[in-house]
Design a protein around this motif. Structure first.
Motif, short mmCIF file in Angstrom:
data_model
loop_
_atom_site.label_atom_id
_atom_site.label_comp_id
_atom_site.label_asym_id
_atom_site.label_seq_id
_atom_site.Cartn_x
_atom_site.Cartn_y
_atom_site.Cartn_z
N ASP A 130 19.42 61.31 80.27
CA ASP A 130 20.48 61.56 81.30
C ASP A 130 20.58 63.04 80.66
N GLU A 180 26.15 56.49 78.67
CA GLU A 180 25.50 57.18 79.07
C GLU A 180 23.64 57.04 78.20
N THR A 181 23.32 56.85 79.68
CA THR A 181 21.50 57.14 78.93
C THR A 181 21.18 58.40 78.03
N THR A 229 10.96 58.54 86.09
CA THR A 229 11.92 59.43 86.88
C THR A 229 13.51 58.60 86.02
N LEU A 230 14.26 59.49 86.00
CA LEU A 230 15.03 59.24 85.14
C LEU A 230 16.12 58.82 85.61
N ASP A 231 16.16 58.67 87.40
CA ASP A 231 16.99 57.32 87.58
C ASP A 231 16.56 56.26 87.40
N GLY A 232 15.05 55.70 87.08
CA GLY A 232 14.67 54.17 86.97
C GLY A 232 13.88 54.48 85.55
N ARG A 242 21.74 53.06 78.35
CA ARG A 242 23.15 52.67 78.68
C ARG A 242 22.81 51.06 79.16
N GLY A 281 17.38 65.98 84.37
CA GLY A 281 18.00 66.86 84.04
C GLY A 281 18.22 67.80 84.30
N GLU A 290 15.12 50.84 84.15
CA GLU A 290 14.05 49.45 84.81
C GLU A 290 12.38 49.74 84.23
#
Length: 505
Positions: free
Chosen positions: A380, A376-377, A229-232, A325, A64, A235
């Motif tokens: 992030d 928000e996570t 990875t930040l966006d994953g 989140r 980030g 999951e």
């Protein structure tokens, strides 16, 4: 018959584990780098049965943030030895590092420096086991010392030194196509960390030391092979990614000094007994636990000429919060306990300024929790940074005070509360969501405490009278108790607030 079958099973030939090769041993190292999100470069050169690896160059982008970290590690040499692999490492070597801005921020922050790597009588061996590849580190001492540091191309006086003495560490790595599972158990006779910044030429500075004796640690990691990875993260966390670290020490000693314009302005010293710390991060949330059987703290403010000495029989903090989140409310909790809090005779006299009031101890316990929606996570950083200029990234839905207990002398405060916040309803308080709930607090022995404080001259008669009048406004006597009062609060859906049945709002 059962005994015969058992003996036969023990005598039956067992499949032998394949011996670990030097290439496989180096592969464990690189798999761990990649699972931690590190890019690596190194040259591996066969030397007969051995494998020599040159300096290892690691790099990583901070999640980030437009920053990249680079670090050079000493290269190991893997040597087969009696079915295992001995890992030979240099006893002393420099480790250069840097942190630089990247992308659109290339003209931004930069820092660089070097650590010194030092080892004494350290042995490292690897072998294949049923649980995975085992690596054992043991030795007299291991040290990392920051020898150089600069910011923006200019030297900056800073100190960091980590020394681990008398240690024995066993770590096990199990690697498949998708995951790295890592467990590390260790003991050490002593761990010391020196830190600080500034020197004789600096306007201000800080110097401190953390020391722990007879240390035990446990670390557990489950990471994707390619790194998180930040966006994953949601999951991956749901699939089982996690980090857990536990540490315990028989004793500890912390101290620090702070100066300004060449003069010492404050100092602190803390001694701990039987310390335990737990840090867990997973899809279930973040949990942080800090516990100590006893603590002694001394803080000195040179500007005020004041020294405070505090002791406690036990200090406990247990925090659990969600990290991902989610639309649905998630649990959070905080527990804090402080037992046997006391001041030294000198500090007690400085605060109460009376010889007629003997030194006393105090206890405090707070146990609260509830449900919250995390918008928000927490990993992030970019999204969290934006939230500083807008609404907070969390919505508290419920707040439950499960227990409040405070004791000083013969006076005691207890309480419980349950509150619900309706963020979708009309506002009943300016800037605050619609609120509904109740709370009950009870005070015992407070009249006797006010009498003692008045007799000792800590409070005036008028002070004590004002305190009694204030209690009379919000409390009612408890039936059958000589010195006990209770306050029952209720917040109604329409915004009304009552205390003991009397409307305040």
């Amino acid at each position: 018959m059962r005994q015969v079958l058992a003996v036969a099973a023990l005598c039956a030939p067992q499949a032998a584990l394949a011996e670990l090769t030097v290439e496989e041993a180096w592969g464990v190292w690189t798999a761990q780098f990649e699972a931690l999100g590190l890019d690596w470069e190194a040259e591996a050169v066969p030397e007969g049965d051995a494998l020599a690896v040159g300096p290892i160059f690691l790099s990583m982008q901070f999640p980030g943030l437009p920053l990249e970290m680079n670090l050079q590690l000493p290269g190991p040499r893997f040597v087969p030895d009696a079915g295992e692999v001995a890992v030979q490492l240099p006893t002393s070597e420099a480790m250069p590092f840097s942190v630089t801005a990247i992308g659109d921020a290339e003209e931004g922050f930069t820092s660089s420096g070097a650590f010194a790597w030092r080892m004494e009588d350290v042995g490292v061996r690897m072998r294949q086991t049923d649980a995975g590849v085992e690596t054992r580190w043991s030795g007299t001492s291991f040290e990392i010392d920051m020898t150089e540091f600069g910011i923006g191309g200019q030297p900056f006086p800073a100190e960091y030194r980590y020394v681990q003495s008398g240690f024995d560490i066993t770590q096990t790595s199990r690697i498949d196509d998708a995951w790295l599972d890592f467990t590390r158990r260790g003991v050490a006779g002593q761990v010391v960390i020196d830190y600080g910044y500034g020197d004789d030429t600096s306007t201000e500075g800080l110097a401190g030391t953390l020391r722990r004796d007879e240390v035990e640690t446990l670390t557990e990691l489950r990471l994707p092979r390619g790194g998180p990875t930040l966006d994953g993260l949601p999951e991956l966390a749901e699939a089982g990614m996690m980090f857990r670290h536990e540490a315990a020490a028989k004793s500890g000693h912390d101290e620090d000094d702070e100066w300004y314009a060449g003069e010492l302005i404050s100092s602190g010293e803390t001694r701990w007994t039987n310390i335990t710390g737990i840090f867990t991060l997973s899809g279930d949330g973040l949990r942080v636990v800090s516990d100590s059987d006893a603590a002694e703290m001394q803080i000195t403010d040179e500007l005020l000429g004041l020294t405070v000495d505090v002791e406690a029989a036990r200090v406990l903090m247990d925090l659990a919060v969600p990290v991902l989140r989610a639309i649905e409310p998630q649990d959070y909790a905080l527990r804090f306990e402080l037992d046997g809090l006391s001041l030294s005779e000198e500090t007690w006299s400085a605060f109460f300024i009376s010889d007629a009031l003997s030194r006393q101890t105090a206890d405090l316990k707070v146990d609260l929790g509830g449900k919250a929606i995390l918008l928000e996570t927490l990993f992030d950083l970019a999204a969290l940074g934006q939230s500083f200029n807008g609404p907070l990234p969390v919505s508290i839905e419920t707040l439950d005070l499960r227990a409040l207990e405070a004791r000083f002398w013969d006076a005691e405060l207890t309480g419980k509360a349950a509150v619900r916040f309706d963020h979708g309803a009309r506002r009943t308080f300016d800037g605050f969501p619609a609120t509904e709930g109740d709370a009950t607090f009870e005070l015992t022995g407070v009249q006797g405490l006010l009498d003692r404080l008045t007799e000792a001259g800590v409070l005036t008669t008028d002070d004590a009278m004002s305190a009694r009048m204030m209690m009379g406004m919000f409390t009612a006597p408890v039936d059958g108790e000589d010195d006990a009062v209770r306050a029952e609060f209720e917040i109604k859906p329409d915004g009304q607030v009552t205390v003991n049945g009397q409307r305040l709002r």
